[in-house]
Design a protein around this motif. Sequence first.
Motif, PDB file in Angstrom:
ATOM      1  N   THR A 204      22.664  43.716  43.073  1.00 40.05           N
ATOM      2  CA  THR A 204      22.220  42.545  43.824  1.00 40.05           C
ATOM      3  C   THR A 204      20.748  42.258  43.561  1.00 40.05           C
ATOM      4  O   THR A 204      20.353  41.107  43.309  1.00 40.05           O
ATOM      5  CB  THR A 204      22.450  42.761  45.329  1.00 40.05           C
ATOM      6  N   GLU A 205      19.931  43.294  43.597  1.00 34.59           N
ATOM      7  CA  GLU A 205      18.500  43.127  43.355  1.00 34.59           C
ATOM      8  C   GLU A 205      18.230  42.610  41.943  1.00 34.59           C
ATOM      9  O   GLU A 205      17.315  41.795  41.734  1.00 34.59           O
ATOM     10  CB  GLU A 205      17.768  44.454  43.572  1.00 34.59           C
ATOM     11  N   ALA A 206      19.031  43.080  40.990  1.00 33.33           N
ATOM     12  CA  ALA A 206      18.866  42.643  39.604  1.00 33.33           C
ATOM     13  C   ALA A 206      19.506  41.279  39.342  1.00 33.33           C
ATOM     14  O   ALA A 206      19.445  40.774  38.228  1.00 33.33           O
ATOM     15  CB  ALA A 206      19.461  43.683  38.662  1.00 33.33           C
ATOM     16  N   LYS A 207      20.146  40.702  40.364  1.00 31.59           N
ATOM     17  CA  LYS A 207      20.807  39.401  40.279  1.00 31.59           C
ATOM     18  C   LYS A 207      21.879  39.380  39.191  1.00 31.59           C
ATOM     19  O   LYS A 207      22.008  38.430  38.427  1.00 31.59           O
ATOM     20  CB  LYS A 207      19.768  38.292  40.037  1.00 31.59           C
ATOM     21  N   LEU A 208      22.654  40.449  39.158  1.00 28.20           N
ATOM     22  CA  LEU A 208      23.754  40.569  38.204  1.00 28.20           C
ATOM     23  C   LEU A 208      25.064  40.212  38.886  1.00 28.20           C
ATOM     24  O   LEU A 208      25.278  40.528  40.061  1.00 28.20           O
ATOM     25  CB  LEU A 208      23.814  41.999  37.649  1.00 28.20           C
ATOM     26  N   VAL A 209      25.953  39.553  38.151  1.00 24.64           N
ATOM     27  CA  VAL A 209      27.220  39.081  38.708  1.00 24.64           C
ATOM     28  C   VAL A 209      28.101  40.274  39.084  1.00 24.64           C
ATOM     29  O   VAL A 209      28.457  41.089  38.222  1.00 24.64           O
ATOM     30  CB  VAL A 209      27.957  38.171  37.711  1.00 24.64           C
ATOM     31  N   HIS A 210      28.435  40.355  40.346  1.00 29.36           N
ATOM     32  CA  HIS A 210      29.316  41.439  40.784  1.00 29.36           C
ATOM     33  C   HIS A 210      29.842  41.125  42.175  1.00 29.36           C
ATOM     34  O   HIS A 210      29.327  40.250  42.877  1.00 29.36           O
ATOM     35  CB  HIS A 210      28.576  42.780  40.790  1.00 29.36           C
ATOM     36  N   THR A 211      30.882  41.868  42.571  1.00 28.94           N
ATOM     37  CA  THR A 211      31.462  41.765  43.915  1.00 28.94           C
ATOM     38  C   THR A 211      31.715  43.170  44.420  1.00 28.94           C
ATOM     39  O   THR A 211      32.152  44.046  43.663  1.00 28.94           O
ATOM     40  CB  THR A 211      32.788  40.976  43.878  1.00 28.94           C
ATOM     41  N   PHE A 212      31.440  43.385  45.694  1.00 29.48           N
ATOM     42  CA  PHE A 212      31.679  44.689  46.314  1.00 29.48           C
ATOM     43  C   PHE A 212      32.710  44.515  47.417  1.00 29.48           C
ATOM     44  O   PHE A 212      32.451  43.878  48.432  1.00 29.48           O
ATOM     45  CB  PHE A 212      30.370  45.241  46.879  1.00 29.48           C
TER      46      PHE A 212
END
Length: 298
Positions: free
Chosen positions: A255-263
């Motif tokens: 999230t901090e790195a602004k990378l596409v992901h979902t948790f």
Amino acid sequence: MFPRLLALLLSVAAISIAAIAETLPPPAASTVNVWPEGKMPGNGANEPEAEVPRNDGFHRITNVSQPTLALYPAGKKDAAVEGRSTGAGPAPAMIVCPGGGYSYVVIDKEGTEIAAWLKSNGITALVLKYRNPNNRAGALQDLQRALSLARERAKEWNIDPKRLGVIGFSAGGNLAAKASAPLEERSYPATDAVDQQSCRPDFAVLVYPAYLDDKAGHVSPDLNLKTAIPPTLIIHNEDDKAHVVGSKIYDAALTEAKLVHTFKLYPTGGHGYGLHCDKDAKAWPQDALEWLRKMGIR
């Protein structure tokens, strides 16, 4: 009397065998060695390949010295998604990395069963039997080579080399994360033309992944947050006390790195359930398919 009884017993037996057969994963279309003869980097196991005995009916393979990749292609019927047949063209594909604490691979519960599920949803699966025990460097080499090999054989296996992902469970989830966020582009010297193909996944699904943190509140040092990490789905549950902290830390870092992901974090589920969860995390397969759809993968 006896002929009728015999016929009845045979009929019941046939029905039972058919019912059992329906619950078993389909056989692989083919199985190939990950490495050419004599070209595998690093080391194998010190003892012959064997099964770790347990009483739960699942199979755990240890002392793997010859990594293999088992192909489960999505057929035309299986690839019908939302009324749209995708079987005619190349299918998306996922390399399946079973868990087992890097001591063994649970080859069915987190391997072939997952392959059957993916196959039925229009995704070609390739089950990786990677080196163990206690051979994390070898396991990463095996997965990176498997990704390159799948792309090299994309036309033969009818898969889309630009929609090739990884799905890993527990230690296999850690392995999938390391292939997604590698410290170096390839962890072994290129051996042949296969290694000219990319060894990075296009997306990753980490199911109750292990070892993502350093136990001191940081992401594990063997994960590189400065690289181009592909879209990632992290699946975990609060009551997996031993490993859920790592997923939370990894999620926060992405999230901090602004990378596409979902948790996807569920209240309950435990650990090591594969497709057999009877708690809140039982929703994960459908949630994962929905995420893949949103990502344009299926």
